[in-house]
Scaffold this motif. Structure first.
Motif, PDB file in Angstrom:
ATOM      1  N   LYS A 142      39.199 -13.847  18.353  1.00 55.05           N
ATOM      2  CA  LYS A 142      40.384 -13.934  17.492  1.00 55.05           C
ATOM      3  C   LYS A 142      40.237 -13.064  16.246  1.00 55.05           C
ATOM      4  O   LYS A 142      40.998 -13.192  15.286  1.00 55.05           O
ATOM      5  N   ASN A 143      39.253 -12.139  16.293  1.00 60.98           N
ATOM      6  CA  ASN A 143      38.997 -11.201  15.190  1.00 60.98           C
ATOM      7  C   ASN A 143      38.684 -11.910  13.870  1.00 60.98           C
ATOM      8  O   ASN A 143      39.047 -11.436  12.788  1.00 60.98           O
ATOM      9  N   ILE A 144      38.001 -13.037  13.978  1.00 59.52           N
ATOM     10  CA  ILE A 144      37.545 -13.756  12.798  1.00 59.52           C
ATOM     11  C   ILE A 144      36.107 -13.338  12.514  1.00 59.52           C
ATOM     12  O   ILE A 144      35.260 -13.355  13.407  1.00 59.52           O
ATOM     13  N   ARG A 145      35.830 -12.957  11.305  1.00 60.27           N
ATOM     14  CA  ARG A 145      34.524 -12.427  10.921  1.00 60.27           C
ATOM     15  C   ARG A 145      33.425 -13.478  11.075  1.00 60.27           C
ATOM     16  O   ARG A 145      33.480 -14.571  10.510  1.00 60.27           O
ATOM     17  N   VAL A 146      32.429 -13.158  11.870  1.00 54.60           N
ATOM     18  CA  VAL A 146      31.253 -14.001  12.067  1.00 54.60           C
ATOM     19  C   VAL A 146      30.008 -13.148  11.845  1.00 54.60           C
ATOM     20  O   VAL A 146      30.069 -11.916  11.924  1.00 54.60           O
ATOM     21  N   PRO A 147      28.869 -13.755  11.568  1.00 58.47           N
ATOM     22  CA  PRO A 147      27.642 -12.969  11.385  1.00 58.47           C
ATOM     23  C   PRO A 147      27.275 -12.209  12.666  1.00 58.47           C
ATOM     24  O   PRO A 147      27.422 -12.729  13.777  1.00 58.47           O
ATOM     25  N   ILE A 148      26.805 -11.012  12.493  1.00 59.36           N
ATOM     26  CA  ILE A 148      26.378 -10.195  13.630  1.00 59.36           C
ATOM     27  C   ILE A 148      25.016 -10.685  14.110  1.00 59.36           C
ATOM     28  O   ILE A 148      24.094 -10.904  13.318  1.00 59.36           O
ATOM     29  N   GLY A 149      24.878 -10.867  15.415  1.00 62.04           N
ATOM     30  CA  GLY A 149      23.612 -11.343  15.938  1.00 62.04           C
ATOM     31  C   GLY A 149      23.609 -11.417  17.449  1.00 62.04           C
ATOM     32  O   GLY A 149      24.525 -10.939  18.118  1.00 62.04           O
ATOM     33  N   ARG A 150      22.571 -12.021  17.983  1.00 57.71           N
ATOM     34  CA  ARG A 150      22.400 -12.165  19.431  1.00 57.71           C
ATOM     35  C   ARG A 150      21.894 -13.563  19.753  1.00 57.71           C
ATOM     36  O   ARG A 150      21.337 -14.243  18.890  1.00 57.71           O
ATOM     37  N   ASN A 151      22.086 -13.965  21.000  1.00 58.05           N
ATOM     38  CA  ASN A 151      21.546 -15.249  21.437  1.00 58.05           C
ATOM     39  C   ASN A 151      20.543 -15.049  22.567  1.00 58.05           C
ATOM     40  O   ASN A 151      20.633 -14.088  23.340  1.00 58.05           O
ATOM     41  N   TYR A 152      19.568 -15.957  22.636  1.00 57.96           N
ATOM     42  CA  TYR A 152      18.464 -15.837  23.591  1.00 57.96           C
ATOM     43  C   TYR A 152      18.210 -17.193  24.251  1.00 57.96           C
ATOM     44  O   TYR A 152      18.319 -18.235  23.608  1.00 57.96           O
ATOM     45  N   SER A 153      17.830 -17.143  25.508  1.00 58.64           N
ATOM     46  CA  SER A 153      17.584 -18.376  26.249  1.00 58.64           C
ATOM     47  C   SER A 153      16.099 -18.653  26.454  1.00 58.64           C
ATOM     48  O   SER A 153      15.737 -19.673  27.037  1.00 58.64           O
ATOM     49  N   ASN A 154      15.229 -17.764  25.961  1.00 66.95           N
ATOM     50  CA  ASN A 154      13.795 -18.019  26.076  1.00 66.95           C
ATOM     51  C   ASN A 154      13.033 -17.288  24.974  1.00 66.95           C
ATOM     52  O   ASN A 154      13.553 -16.367  24.326  1.00 66.95           O
ATOM     53  N   LEU A 155      11.807 -17.705  24.775  1.00 67.15           N
ATOM     54  CA  LEU A 155      10.980 -17.172  23.697  1.00 67.15           C
ATOM     55  C   LEU A 155      10.696 -15.685  23.886  1.00 67.15           C
ATOM     56  O   LEU A 155      10.772 -14.900  22.933  1.00 67.15           O
ATOM     57  N   GLU A 156      10.407 -15.294  25.103  1.00 61.53           N
ATOM     58  CA  GLU A 156      10.005 -13.908  25.371  1.00 61.53           C
ATOM     59  C   GLU A 156      11.090 -12.911  24.993  1.00 61.53           C
ATOM     60  O   GLU A 156      10.809 -11.875  24.357  1.00 61.53           O
ATOM     61  N   SER A 157      12.330 -13.193  25.376  1.00 64.31           N
ATOM     62  CA  SER A 157      13.409 -12.240  25.085  1.00 64.31           C
ATOM     63  C   SER A 157      13.689 -12.157  23.586  1.00 64.31           C
ATOM     64  O   SER A 157      14.011 -11.091  23.058  1.00 64.31           O
ATOM     65  N   ALA A 158      13.557 -13.278  22.881  1.00 67.09           N
ATOM     66  CA  ALA A 158      13.773 -13.268  21.429  1.00 67.09           C
ATOM     67  C   ALA A 158      12.683 -12.468  20.725  1.00 67.09           C
ATOM     68  O   ALA A 158      12.960 -11.649  19.842  1.00 67.09           O
ATOM     69  N   LEU A 159      11.428 -12.670  21.147  1.00 71.44           N
ATOM     70  CA  LEU A 159      10.319 -11.953  20.515  1.00 71.44           C
ATOM     71  C   LEU A 159      10.364 -10.463  20.820  1.00 71.44           C
ATOM     72  O   LEU A 159       9.930  -9.636  20.007  1.00 71.44           O
ATOM     73  N   ALA A 160      10.921 -10.118  21.969  1.00 72.44           N
ATOM     74  CA  ALA A 160      11.030  -8.701  22.339  1.00 72.44           C
ATOM     75  C   ALA A 160      11.942  -7.942  21.385  1.00 72.44           C
ATOM     76  O   ALA A 160      11.826  -6.716  21.247  1.00 72.44           O
ATOM     77  N   ASP A 161      12.845  -8.658  20.701  1.00 67.55           N
ATOM     78  CA  ASP A 161      13.763  -8.015  19.755  1.00 67.55           C
ATOM     79  C   ASP A 161      13.298  -8.139  18.314  1.00 67.55           C
ATOM     80  O   ASP A 161      14.071  -7.929  17.380  1.00 67.55           O
ATOM     81  N   PHE A 162      12.023  -8.437  18.113  1.00 61.21           N
ATOM     82  CA  PHE A 162      11.484  -8.600  16.767  1.00 61.21           C
ATOM     83  C   PHE A 162      11.781  -7.389  15.893  1.00 61.21           C
ATOM     84  O   PHE A 162      12.247  -7.511  14.753  1.00 61.21           O
ATOM     85  N   ASN A 163      11.559  -6.188  16.409  1.00 65.01           N
ATOM     86  CA  ASN A 163      11.764  -4.974  15.611  1.00 65.01           C
ATOM     87  C   ASN A 163      13.225  -4.748  15.260  1.00 65.01           C
ATOM     88  O   ASN A 163      13.548  -4.135  14.230  1.00 65.01           O
ATOM     89  N   THR A 164      14.125  -5.254  16.096  1.00 63.15           N
ATOM     90  CA  THR A 164      15.558  -5.090  15.846  1.00 63.15           C
ATOM     91  C   THR A 164      15.970  -5.767  14.544  1.00 63.15           C
ATOM     92  O   THR A 164      16.847  -5.279  13.817  1.00 63.15           O
ATOM     93  N   PHE A 165      15.319  -6.883  14.229  1.00 64.06           N
ATOM     94  CA  PHE A 165      15.709  -7.673  13.063  1.00 64.06           C
ATOM     95  C   PHE A 165      14.760  -7.537  11.877  1.00 64.06           C
ATOM     96  O   PHE A 165      15.009  -8.099  10.818  1.00 64.06           O
ATOM     97  N   GLN A 166      13.674  -6.783  12.041  1.00 66.18           N
ATOM     98  CA  GLN A 166      12.624  -6.781  11.024  1.00 66.18           C
ATOM     99  C   GLN A 166      13.098  -6.243   9.675  1.00 66.18           C
ATOM    100  O   GLN A 166      12.619  -6.680   8.627  1.00 66.18           O
ATOM    101  N   ASP A 167      14.056  -5.322   9.680  1.00 68.15           N
ATOM    102  CA  ASP A 167      14.477  -4.697   8.432  1.00 68.15           C
ATOM    103  C   ASP A 167      15.643  -5.423   7.759  1.00 68.15           C
ATOM    104  O   ASP A 167      16.289  -4.878   6.868  1.00 68.15           O
ATOM    105  N   ARG A 168      15.915  -6.652   8.193  1.00 70.62           N
ATOM    106  CA  ARG A 168      17.003  -7.399   7.573  1.00 70.62           C
ATOM    107  C   ARG A 168      16.653  -8.880   7.473  1.00 70.62           C
ATOM    108  O   ARG A 168      15.847  -9.395   8.259  1.00 70.62           O
ATOM    109  N   LYS A 169      17.257  -9.534   6.519  1.00 71.16           N
ATOM    110  CA  LYS A 169      17.110 -10.981   6.389  1.00 71.16           C
ATOM    111  C   LYS A 169      17.943 -11.623   7.497  1.00 71.16           C
ATOM    112  O   LYS A 169      19.073 -11.206   7.749  1.00 71.16           O
TER     113      LYS A 169
END
Length: 340
Positions: free
Chosen positions: A88-115
């Motif tokens: 509905k074009n309502i502003r939400v925080p940009i991010g991703r969702n993960y269903s397991n630990l491995e996939s979330a940790l694999a994206d560590f570098n993607t988020f490292q430069d931001r809070k």
């Protein structure tokens, strides 16, 4: 600008003190309308209200027939609610969702430069939420993800947006109240330790445990200890006069936060955003959480986002705010249900 508002002990009916305070509010307003109140399940705060031939069930003050099970499920699941808001074009925080630990940790570098915020997909009351700073270590990031996954089968990692958080209470086609939820905190007097300041603040008769009072007591657990350590403090630290220390990162009243009424101060466009968010989830009764550094000004996409839609919003933070104008909201739920 603000005044502290004490809860009038006579404002709530006697004999229901064991129920959560939002349910007590509904009972009070029902009795004032001569609506018969029957407690179906005390432990579940489950009521049946009768007025002539008109009967309604209410659970935990804001769960009614007005919202479908699917609306509840969409609001409960942060991934689903974020999806319907985005569409509905309502502003939400940009991010991703993960269903397991491995996939979330694999994206560590993607988020490292931001809070970033790391949170379970299906919990309320700020449970399992962690805030990871810029340049956080892999080990610390992993701990946050593991903690979130211990509460849900999926985890969301998204940008952290600076600013206070506001709860918009939507009832039908109206935003009936808005409050700023301030994380658990104490203010220094130049001589008392933080533990003494917590004890003093907890002496407020409005503070209790189990959602049976207007505010919750501030805790002094390992979580609060960890938050203080991140500020270079501990429970024995003496804060300078007027300096505030936070004991929680999440702004939930259920973890000792303060509620400050903002209903008359938010820009009208934010109320429209809250209503649009409720409609996106198909909700009649809900709480919309918006974070903004400029809530009194016209919304700017760089300074706000809708964080969540809550399917079981509490009433007491608006009826009995820590500071500001009390808002009558329980009676409005009875209006929606068609009671006289």
């Amino acid at each position: 600008m603000f005044c502290e508002c004490l809860v009038d002990s006579f404002a709530l009916p006697k004999g229901y003190e064991d129920l959560e305070i939002s349910t007590q509010i509904i009972i009070r307003d029902a009795i004032s309308r001569k609506i018969e109140v029957e407690i179906i399940d005390r432990g579940e705060n489950f009521l049946r209200l009768k007025q002539g031939n008109h009967t309604e069930f209410i659970k935990e003050a804001s769960k009614t027939r007005l919202d479908s099970l699917m609306s509840y499920l969409v609001m409960e699941n942060k991934i689903a609610s974020k999806l319907v808001l985005s569409e509905k074009n309502i502003r939400v925080p940009i991010g991703r969702n993960y269903s397991n630990l491995e996939s979330a940790l694999a994206d560590f570098n993607t988020f490292q430069d931001r809070k970033k915020v790391i949170k379970p997909a299906t919990t309320n009351f700020g449970i399992g939420i962690g805030i990871s700073p810029v340049g956080d270590s892999f080990e610390s990031f992993k701990i946050f993800v593991e903690r979130a996954l211990s509460y849900s089968s999926s985890v969301i990692i998204e940008e952290f947006i600076e600013g206070p958080e506001y709860r918009f209470l939507v009832l039908g086609d109206e935003v009936v109240a808005v409050c700023n939820r301030v994380p658990a905190n104490v203010r220094g007097d130049g001589k008392s330790s933080i533990s003494d300041l917590v004890a003093k603040k907890n002496d407020d008769p409005r503070r209790g445990e189990g959602h049976k009072t207007a505010l919750e007591k501030i805790q002094m657990t390992e979580i609060e200890k960890e938050i203080l350590q991140s500020q270079g403090l501990d429970f024995s630290s003496v804060l300078p006069l007027g300096v505030t220390a936070y004991l929680r990162k999440n702004s939930n009243i259920s973890t000792g936060g303060d509620s400050v009424d903002f209903t008359d101060m938010v820009h009208p466009d934010f109320k429209k955003i809250a209503l649009d968010s409720a409609r996106a989830a198909g909700a009649t009764i809900c709480g919309v959480d918006i974070i903004s550094s400029q809530i009194e000004k016209k919304p700017d996409l760089d300074t706000f986002a809708v964080l969540e839609i809550n399917f079981n919003p509490v009433l007491y933070i608006h009826e009995f705010p820590y500071m500001g104008t009390p808002r009558t909201v329980g009676s409005k739920i009875l209006d929606l249900l068609g009671f006289d």
